[in-house]
Design an enzyme around this catalytic site. Structure first.
Site, PDB file in Angstrom:
ATOM      1  N   TYR A   1       9.745   7.232  21.400  1.00 28.46           N
ATOM      2  CA  TYR A   1      10.438   6.371  22.363  1.00 28.46           C
ATOM      3  C   TYR A   1       9.437   5.736  23.318  1.00 28.46           C
ATOM      4  CZ  TYR A   1       9.976  10.137  25.850  1.00 28.46           C
ATOM      5  OH  TYR A   1       9.485  11.078  26.720  1.00 28.46           O
ATOM      6  N   CYS A   2       9.804   4.569  23.813  1.00 29.34           N
ATOM      7  CA  CYS A   2       9.012   3.841  24.807  1.00 29.34           C
ATOM      8  C   CYS A   2       9.971   2.928  25.561  1.00 29.34           C
ATOM      9  CB  CYS A   2       7.874   3.063  24.163  1.00 29.34           C
ATOM     10  SG  CYS A   2       8.390   1.936  22.866  1.00 29.34           S
ATOM     11  N   THR A   3       9.464   2.096  26.440  1.00 29.96           N
ATOM     12  CA  THR A   3      10.332   1.345  27.347  1.00 29.96           C
ATOM     13  C   THR A   3      11.357   0.482  26.612  1.00 29.96           C
ATOM     14  OG1 THR A   3       8.506   1.254  28.918  1.00 29.96           O
ATOM     15  CG2 THR A   3      10.380  -0.182  29.351  1.00 29.96           C
TER      16      THR A   3
END
Length: 302
Positions: free
Chosen positions: A184-186
């Site tokens: 996951y990331c922004t």
């Protein structure tokens, strides 16, 4: 009263002439009075821009006309009108600086060798089905995770995206290779590359959250598996998904709980810190010692 908005977006698609796209994007933003940061590479486009809502809508509609960009997922949030100091549109070898452009294979439909995308609902279903066997793997700089992350996530000790390749090659995560991993990331762009890099190195079951933390937060607010605030790459520094967001960050000066991110008062310094409401009022706490390494790479946008 003018309503201002910020959009975060990316699209992976072959770009034959990145410099021509840069010139077009710069002219388009200047035409509509928008500011922000846009990166164009042979792999596609990655950006975040802000301004009056009508202008941003026209910009997004025009950008989607480019072949391969029509599918880009545009994420909207409230802006102030002063969220970016200027407009920056640049050509880079990669959309995200992993310093490993050959990790991904890109076609008109996007990244061809990355992990499957899971909707926020599917993420929760996977955890409900597989329980603690599921590993959340943070694809951001470690500093960003200090104020918000998925519950029990693995947070690699990296300062920039280019550190991830060495991290994966170090062997310290080899014990996770047969686990179900959710990267996951922004907004999702970093995990397009990270998930591919992990699969390239023998991780067998690697997913990514469609739309990243932003889409997950929109779906579940603070009643899901996300905890804390979301670091963002503009003057807001951090946003929350509800008024009940947990405070998991700690003040660098006194250790009390805080999600307030501040820049070093030395304008030539790239260090960012977390300070509580009391400590942020003391100008001495806004100037780092000069020994700190850069904690955030300003060029990354999601």
């Amino acid at each position: 009263m003018v309503l201002n908005k910020i959009v975060l977006y990316y699209a992976f698609a072959p770009v034959a002439d990145p410099q021509a796209v840069v010139l077009w994007q710069r002219a388009l933003c200047e035409q509509h009075g928008l500011t922000g940061r846009i990166i164009v590479s042979p792999h596609g486009i990655n950006g975040t821009v802000g301004g009056p809502i009508d202008a941003v809508k026209r910009y997004a509609k025009a950008t989607k006309q480019y072949p391969g960009f029509a599918k880009m997922d545009v994420k909207w949030s409230d802006g102030t009108g002063n969220d970016f100091p200027r407009l920056s549109v640049k050509v880079r070898p990669e959309l995200v600086g992993f310093n490993s452009p050959d990790e991904i294979v890109v076609g008109p439909e996007g990244v061809l060798n990355g992990g499957p995308h899971l909707s926020p609902q599917q993420v929760n279903e996977l955890v409900a089905e597989r329980g603690d066997d599921v590993v959340f793997f943070d694809g951001r700089n470690a500093f960003e995770a200090r104020i918000g992350r998925f519950r029990n996530a693995v947070v690699p000790d990296v300062r920039t995206s280019q550190d991830f390749i060495a991290e994966l090659d170090s062997g310290k995560y080899d014990h996770l290779k047969n686990k179900p991993i959710v990267t996951y990331c922004t907004g999702g762009v970093r995990c397009e590359i990270l998930s591919a890099a992990m699969l390239n190195r023998g991780f067998t079951e690697v997913y990514q959250i469609a739309g990243g933390i932003v889409r997950y937060g929109e779906a579940f607010r603070d009643k899901g598996l996300w905890e804390g605030s979301l670091y963002v790459f503009d003057e807001r520094m951090a946003v929350t998904f509800s008024d009940t967001a947990a405070v998991i960050g700690e003040c660098d000066n006194c250790g009390s709980g805080s999600s307030t991110v501040v820049n070093c008062s030395n304008l030539e310094c790239r260090h960012r810190a977390i300070l509580c409401a009391t400590c942020v009022d003391n100008p001495a706490n806004l100037l780092c010692s000069g020994d700190e390494a850069s904690t955030v790479v300003h060029g990354e946008v999601g």
